[in-house]
Design an enzyme around this catalytic site. Structure first.
Site, short mmCIF file in Angstrom:
data_model
loop_
_atom_site.label_atom_id
_atom_site.label_comp_id
_atom_site.label_asym_id
_atom_site.label_seq_id
_atom_site.Cartn_x
_atom_site.Cartn_y
_atom_site.Cartn_z
N ARG A 1 35.95 -48.70 24.07
CA ARG A 1 37.13 -47.90 23.77
C ARG A 1 36.69 -46.50 23.34
NH1 ARG A 1 39.09 -51.06 26.41
NH2 ARG A 1 40.87 -52.45 26.04
N HIS B 1 38.82 -44.92 33.32
CA HIS B 1 39.00 -46.33 32.94
C HIS B 1 39.31 -47.21 34.15
CE1 HIS B 1 40.15 -49.19 29.40
NE2 HIS B 1 39.26 -49.71 30.25
N ASN C 1 38.05 -59.61 33.47
CA ASN C 1 37.34 -58.49 34.11
C ASN C 1 36.04 -58.15 33.39
OD1 ASN C 1 38.44 -57.35 31.83
ND2 ASN C 1 39.73 -55.88 32.90
N GLN D 1 44.88 -42.51 26.31
CA GLN D 1 44.83 -42.63 27.77
C GLN D 1 46.24 -42.55 28.34
OE1 GLN D 1 40.69 -45.16 28.32
NE2 GLN D 1 42.57 -46.18 28.82
#
Length: 398
Positions: free
Chosen positions: A284, A332, A146, A313
């Site tokens: 991050r 995210h 990705n 998260q």
């Protein structure tokens, strides 16, 4: 074997019965020539929602037909969560960076059968890498699956921040036509200095995508790019982060999270940024000190912050990034577009097929193997752990 898979919740309205597009573009290779994941089989249609609980990464038929047990849950945080209870006798755990199950040393020590932690995506910092090395647990991820999705998201967030798109969109949604308010913080990106901290697959792709905007491009990386690429894109190389942030209007963060980069963007480094700079962070959340970022957005030292990543998260509901001024935060989603999901689901199956057959897993996918950093892990990470504080994820209220 028992495979535990932690995925994000299904859509609030239930799984889609149809999708906007009938098919995905056909791709065979990544820009560097590496082939896309090549599993021997596939039990889903590319473009389907696979990253949620009901999507199951398209793995159930394959695993159960092969005699394995698959447990899928989104209950991953807090004492007594399903993931913790199921981990104790699991052989393999699969988690996503977007909705990470933090595999801490304590959790690893509760699971004596655990052999492998697979990241369905890129970025394995939610696993205590040092504990994995100490306990002989291999860590793998679907490298490059990705990266281009994230690079597209970075370009979007740069434009959203610099043009102040969110303010303008909200004015329309509120029934207004307040043009002066809409443009009072809006600029052109043309001519700006755009820099990236780390110019790996994501950072370099972002630079390529931004070049047509007629901007000045900068990068800092511990692995310098070939001179031919620097000349092709007109890149300025910086040996230190401090050098880069002092001259850039837009600062992109694409480096991995490990002990050396944790809270790298603190008050001191932000004070060295060009006044009014914008920061984009799809790497991050823990690379930035959350309170230092909020203070800088309040004071005007930063003109805005667009992040796609948080720590932990999901973030607690009172996380300061939810309410700080001039932000362009997303939950995210950069690397879990439906396009990306097809690739990382294929990659997870490829990894499992290799593991069960005793075949070698692609070197590019390796983070920890045989008690040490390996493959991409040896290139990108340092020893240690960045999972400390992840228990705060239990404070998120749906």
């Amino acid at each position: 074997m028992k495979i535990l898979c932690i995925l994000y919740d299904d859509p609030k309205g239930g799984m889609p019965s149809n999708y906007p597009l009938n098919e995905l573009p056909a791709l065979e290779k990544y820009p560097d020539g590496m082939s896309l994941p090549t599993p021997k089989g596939r039990d889903f249609t590319p473009g389907e929602l696979l990253g949620c609980v009901s999507g199951e990464l398209g793995l159930r038929k394959y695993l159960e037909d092969s005699g394995h047990t698959l447990i899928v849950t989104s209950d991953k945080d807090g004492e007594g969560c399903v993931a913790d209870m199921e981990l104790v006798d699991a052989d393999i755990v699969i988690s996503q960076p977007f909705f990470p199950y933090y595999v801490t040393r304590e959790k690893m020590e509760s699971a004596p059968n655990l052999k492998m932690a697979i990241t369905a995506g890129i970025g394995s910092d939610h696993v205590d890498l040092q504990a994995a090395m100490d306990h002989g647990v291999d860590v793998v991820e679907v490298t490059y699956c990705n990266s281009r999705s994230v690079a597209e998201h970075i370009v979007m967030q740069i434009l959203v921040l610099v043009r102040d798109f969110t303010t303008q969109h909200n004015i329309v949604n509120d029934g207004g036509w307040h043009i002066a308010d809409a443009v009072s913080r809006s600029y052109d990106v043309e001519g700006m200095h755009i820099g990236t901290i780390a110019a790996g697959r994501i950072g370099l792709d972002m630079l390529r995508k931004m070049k047509p905007f007629d901007v000045h491009l900068h990068y800092m990386d511990r692995h310098r790019l070939p001179e031919s690429i620097e000349q092709e894109l007109g890149l300025t190389f910086h040996e230190t982060v401090e050098s880069l942030v002092s001259v850039c209007d837009v600062i992109n963060i694409s480096c991995p999270l490990h002990p050396e980069t944790e809270h790298m963007f603190n008050d001191e480094l932000i004070s060295k940024c060009k006044k009014g700079a914008y920061i984009i962070n799809t790497a991050r959340g823990k690379i930035c000190d959350k309170d230092a970022i909020a203070r800088a957005c309040e004071s005007g030292q930063l003109s805005g912050y667009a992040g796609d990543v948080w720590f932990p998260q999901p973030p607690p509901n009172d996380h300061v990034w939810r309410t700080m001024p001039n932000h362009g935060m997303t939950p995210h989603t950069s690397g879990t577009s439906l396009t990306a999901q097809a690739r990382y689901a294929d990659g997870v199956r490829e990894i499992l097929e290799c593991f069960f057959a005793g075949d070698e897993i692609r070197n590019e996918y390796l983070i920890v193997q045989n008690g040490d950093l390996a493959g991409m892990g040896a290139h990108s990470y340092s020893k240690g752990t960045a999972t400390g504080g992840s228990e705060e994820a239990a404070k998120f209220k749906k």
